[in-house]
Design a protein around this motif. Structure first.
Motif, PDB file in Angstrom:
ATOM      1  N   ALA A   1       0.826  -1.204   0.000  1.00 21.30           N
ATOM      2  CA  ALA A   1       0.000   0.000   0.000  1.00 21.30           C
ATOM      3  C   ALA A   1       0.864   1.260   0.000  1.00 21.30           C
ATOM      4  O   ALA A   1       0.530   2.252  -0.663  1.00 21.30           O
ATOM      5  N   LEU A   2       1.972   1.224   0.712  1.00 15.77           N
ATOM      6  CA  LEU A   2       2.862   2.386   0.748  1.00 15.77           C
ATOM      7  C   LEU A   2       3.499   2.643  -0.611  1.00 15.77           C
ATOM      8  O   LEU A   2       3.843   3.783  -0.937  1.00 15.77           O
ATOM      9  N   ARG A   3       3.640   1.606  -1.419  1.00  8.01           N
ATOM     10  CA  ARG A   3       4.199   1.774  -2.761  1.00  8.01           C
ATOM     11  C   ARG A   3       3.171   2.284  -3.766  1.00  8.01           C
ATOM     12  O   ARG A   3       3.509   3.059  -4.667  1.00  8.01           O
ATOM     13  N   THR A   4       1.927   1.880  -3.609  1.00  4.81           N
ATOM     14  CA  THR A   4       0.952   2.075  -4.687  1.00  4.81           C
ATOM     15  C   THR A   4      -0.251   2.943  -4.328  1.00  4.81           C
ATOM     16  O   THR A   4      -0.953   3.413  -5.227  1.00  4.81           O
ATOM     17  N   ASP A   5      -0.501   3.144  -3.038  1.00  2.00           N
ATOM     18  CA  ASP A   5      -1.745   3.797  -2.614  1.00  2.00           C
ATOM     19  C   ASP A   5      -1.451   5.173  -2.033  1.00  2.00           C
ATOM     20  O   ASP A   5      -0.855   5.296  -0.961  1.00  2.00           O
ATOM     21  N   GLU A   6      -1.884   6.222  -2.736  1.00  2.00           N
ATOM     22  CA  GLU A   6      -1.597   7.589  -2.285  1.00  2.00           C
ATOM     23  C   GLU A   6      -2.234   7.871  -0.925  1.00  2.00           C
ATOM     24  O   GLU A   6      -1.663   8.588  -0.095  1.00  2.00           O
ATOM     25  N   ASP A   7      -3.401   7.308  -0.677  1.00  2.00           N
ATOM     26  CA  ASP A   7      -4.066   7.497   0.609  1.00  2.00           C
ATOM     27  C   ASP A   7      -3.204   6.982   1.754  1.00  2.00           C
ATOM     28  O   ASP A   7      -3.018   7.671   2.762  1.00  2.00           O
ATOM     29  N   GLN A   8      -2.636   5.780   1.605  1.00  2.00           N
ATOM     30  CA  GLN A   8      -1.801   5.239   2.665  1.00  2.00           C
ATOM     31  C   GLN A   8      -0.496   6.014   2.810  1.00  2.00           C
ATOM     32  O   GLN A   8       0.011   6.195   3.920  1.00  2.00           O
ATOM     33  N   GLN A   9       0.034   6.488   1.697  1.00  2.00           N
ATOM     34  CA  GLN A   9       1.248   7.310   1.760  1.00  2.00           C
ATOM     35  C   GLN A   9       1.011   8.561   2.603  1.00  2.00           C
ATOM     36  O   GLN A   9       1.854   8.943   3.429  1.00  2.00           O
ATOM     37  N   LEU A  10      -0.145   9.190   2.421  1.00  2.00           N
ATOM     38  CA  LEU A  10      -0.476  10.380   3.205  1.00  2.00           C
ATOM     39  C   LEU A  10      -0.683  10.030   4.676  1.00  2.00           C
ATOM     40  O   LEU A  10      -0.238  10.761   5.568  1.00  2.00           O
ATOM     41  N   ARG A  11      -1.344   8.913   4.925  1.00  2.00           N
ATOM     42  CA  ARG A  11      -1.600   8.492   6.307  1.00  2.00           C
ATOM     43  C   ARG A  11      -0.305   8.194   7.063  1.00  2.00           C
ATOM     44  O   ARG A  11      -0.237   8.387   8.274  1.00  2.00           O
ATOM     45  N   SER A  12       0.696   7.699   6.349  1.00  2.00           N
ATOM     46  CA  SER A  12       1.950   7.284   6.994  1.00  2.00           C
ATOM     47  C   SER A  12       3.003   8.386   7.018  1.00  2.00           C
ATOM     48  O   SER A  12       4.122   8.151   7.491  1.00  2.00           O
ATOM     49  N   ALA A  13       2.669   9.576   6.557  1.00  2.00           N
ATOM     50  CA  ALA A  13       3.651  10.658   6.499  1.00  2.00           C
ATOM     51  C   ALA A  13       4.191  11.028   7.877  1.00  2.00           C
ATOM     52  O   ALA A  13       5.328  11.500   8.006  1.00  2.00           O
ATOM     53  N   TYR A  14       3.386  10.772   8.913  1.00  2.00           N
ATOM     54  CA  TYR A  14       3.817  11.118  10.279  1.00  2.00           C
ATOM     55  C   TYR A  14       5.086  10.373  10.686  1.00  2.00           C
ATOM     56  O   TYR A  14       5.832  10.823  11.555  1.00  2.00           O
ATOM     57  N   MET A  15       5.344   9.215  10.083  1.00  2.00           N
ATOM     58  CA  MET A  15       6.519   8.424  10.472  1.00  2.00           C
ATOM     59  C   MET A  15       7.811   9.191  10.223  1.00  2.00           C
ATOM     60  O   MET A  15       8.757   9.096  11.012  1.00  2.00           O
ATOM     61  N   THR A  16       7.854   9.973   9.133  1.00  2.00           N
ATOM     62  CA  THR A  16       9.030  10.796   8.851  1.00  2.00           C
ATOM     63  C   THR A  16       9.244  11.815   9.958  1.00  2.00           C
ATOM     64  O   THR A  16      10.375  12.042  10.423  1.00  2.00           O
ATOM     65  N   GLU A  17       8.157  12.398  10.410  1.00  2.00           N
ATOM     66  CA  GLU A  17       8.223  13.380  11.498  1.00  2.00           C
ATOM     67  C   GLU A  17       8.708  12.736  12.794  1.00  2.00           C
ATOM     68  O   GLU A  17       9.517  13.305  13.527  1.00  2.00           O
ATOM     69  N   PHE A  18       8.217  11.517  13.078  1.00  2.00           N
ATOM     70  CA  PHE A  18       8.592  10.832  14.320  1.00  2.00           C
ATOM     71  C   PHE A  18      10.081  10.516  14.372  1.00  2.00           C
ATOM     72  O   PHE A  18      10.642  10.336  15.452  1.00  2.00           O
ATOM     73  N   ARG A  19      10.734  10.443  13.209  1.00  2.00           N
ATOM     74  CA  ARG A  19      12.165  10.117  13.176  1.00  2.00           C
ATOM     75  C   ARG A  19      13.042  11.339  13.399  1.00  2.00           C
ATOM     76  O   ARG A  19      14.251  11.208  13.580  1.00  2.00           O
ATOM     77  N   GLN A  20      12.453  12.534  13.389  1.00  2.00           N
ATOM     78  CA  GLN A  20      13.233  13.753  13.577  1.00  2.00           C
ATOM     79  C   GLN A  20      13.619  13.925  15.045  1.00  2.00           C
ATOM     80  O   GLN A  20      12.856  13.583  15.948  1.00  2.00           O
ATOM     81  N   THR A  21      14.800  14.475  15.270  1.00  2.00           N
ATOM     82  CA  THR A  21      15.308  14.588  16.640  1.00  2.00           C
ATOM     83  C   THR A  21      14.557  15.623  17.466  1.00  2.00           C
ATOM     84  O   THR A  21      14.669  15.629  18.690  1.00  2.00           O
ATOM     85  N   SER A  22      13.787  16.503  16.813  1.00  2.00           N
ATOM     86  CA  SER A  22      13.037  17.523  17.551  1.00  2.00           C
ATOM     87  C   SER A  22      11.688  17.009  18.057  1.00  2.00           C
ATOM     88  O   SER A  22      10.966  17.739  18.751  1.00  2.00           O
ATOM     89  N   THR A  23      11.338  15.770  17.726  1.00  3.64           N
ATOM     90  CA  THR A  23       9.991  15.269  18.024  1.00  3.64           C
ATOM     91  C   THR A  23       9.713  15.208  19.517  1.00  3.64           C
ATOM     92  O   THR A  23       8.619  15.564  19.969  1.00  3.64           O
ATOM     93  N   GLU A  24      10.694  14.772  20.314  1.00  2.00           N
ATOM     94  CA  GLU A  24      10.470  14.671  21.758  1.00  2.00           C
ATOM     95  C   GLU A  24      10.081  16.018  22.350  1.00  2.00           C
ATOM     96  O   GLU A  24       9.110  16.117  23.108  1.00  2.00           O
TER      97      GLU A  24
END
Length: 274
Positions: A135-158
């Motif tokens: 779904a992450l490869r082919t489904d734009e809806d799931q790509q948008l839903r999972s965008a938060y994961m990039t944010e969670f990996r940032q060092t400023s998140t805590e």
């Protein structure tokens, strides 16, 4: 009556809640982010009353006794290893495994790699990893839903999550989780290093290796208002289970199924275990 356990393993000591007779059929319940074992409080008590031996640990990073600070220590191999180490310490050769969110992801991997250890799998919210990857490869809806994961990996998140009495962390629960639980999660994740450890589940990178199809009897419960996990992967999950499979779709329920509709989930779980 719910008990509190300390479960020693080579990785450290896990805290857990438990209920039911010591010789009851064993059920292990795994929580997700950003929660703790108490997300299963209702289910643990209900299973215990029915004669099961239900144990829900605070997972790696959430138990203070197992809180490495390096993201590499939170790879899927380590997380699956924790499941087996906990079961071994409890004396469980075979057990039923239940997981929500990240706990369900660990459940899928455990079931695929160690089917002989499991009687059944119950996955709540999170689809089979291969269905989600597709779904992450082919489904734009799931790509948008999972965008938060990039944010969670940032060092400023805590810093951002804990600012203003953890306003951003509290908002994740969408006002669908009991306030007493949210307050407890915030209290625990405000401890030094705790939120970093929890976010390391996202920072560890993608699991190495290929997760296969699941042959153990599987119940997958997904809710239509899940903000993070869409229908494409949910509906595709059946293609990744070769054993007996039940898919239950809950209407008008958010991601927080175990705490939002505890009676509904418990009824489905008991039926599956029976």
């Amino acid at each position: 009556m719910t008990e509190h356990l300390s479960i020693p393993t080579a990785a450290g000591t896990f805290d857990a809640i438990a209920a039911g007779p010591a010789d009851g059929r064993p059920v292990l319940l795994l929580h997700g982010f950003p929660e703790a074992a108490i997300c299963w409080e209702y289910q643990v008590a209900a299973l215990g009353k029915r004669g099961f031996r239900a144990v829900a640990p605070d997972q790696r990073g959430y138990s203070p006794g197992v809180r490495p600070q390096a993201p590499a220590e939170y790879g899927m191999g380590e997380l699956v290893g924790d499941v087996l180490a906990i079961a071994d310490e409890l004396g469980w050769h075979r057990f039923d495994l239940v997981g929500h969110d990240w706990g369900a992801a660990v459940g899928w991997w455990t079931a695929a790699e160690h089917p002989a250890r499991l009687r059944t799998l119950t996955a709540v919210s999170t689809p089979h990893p291969k269905a989600l990857a597709a779904a992450l490869r082919t489904d734009e809806d799931q790509q948008l839903r999972s965008a938060y994961m990039t944010e969670f990996r940032q060092t400023s998140t805590e810093r951002r999550m804990l600012a203003n009495n953890a306003e951003a962390l509290r908002r994740i629960f969408e006002w669908r989780v009991p306030p007493s639980h949210v307050d407890e999660y915030v209290r625990r994740l405000s401890e030094p290093g705790a939120l970093t450890a929890a976010l390391n589940w996202y920072r560890a990178g993608r699991p190495s290796g290929e997760v296969g199809k699941v042959e153990v009897p599987t119940l997958y419960v997904w809710s239509t208002e899940d903000v993070a996990l869409g229908s494409t992967a949910a509906l595709d999950t059946e293609n990744w289970v070769t054993g007996a499979y039940s898919f239950q779709m809950l209407e008008d329920v958010t991601h927080w199924i175990p705490e939002e509709v505890p009676e509904v989930l418990t009824a489905l779980l008991v039926e599956h275990l029976s």
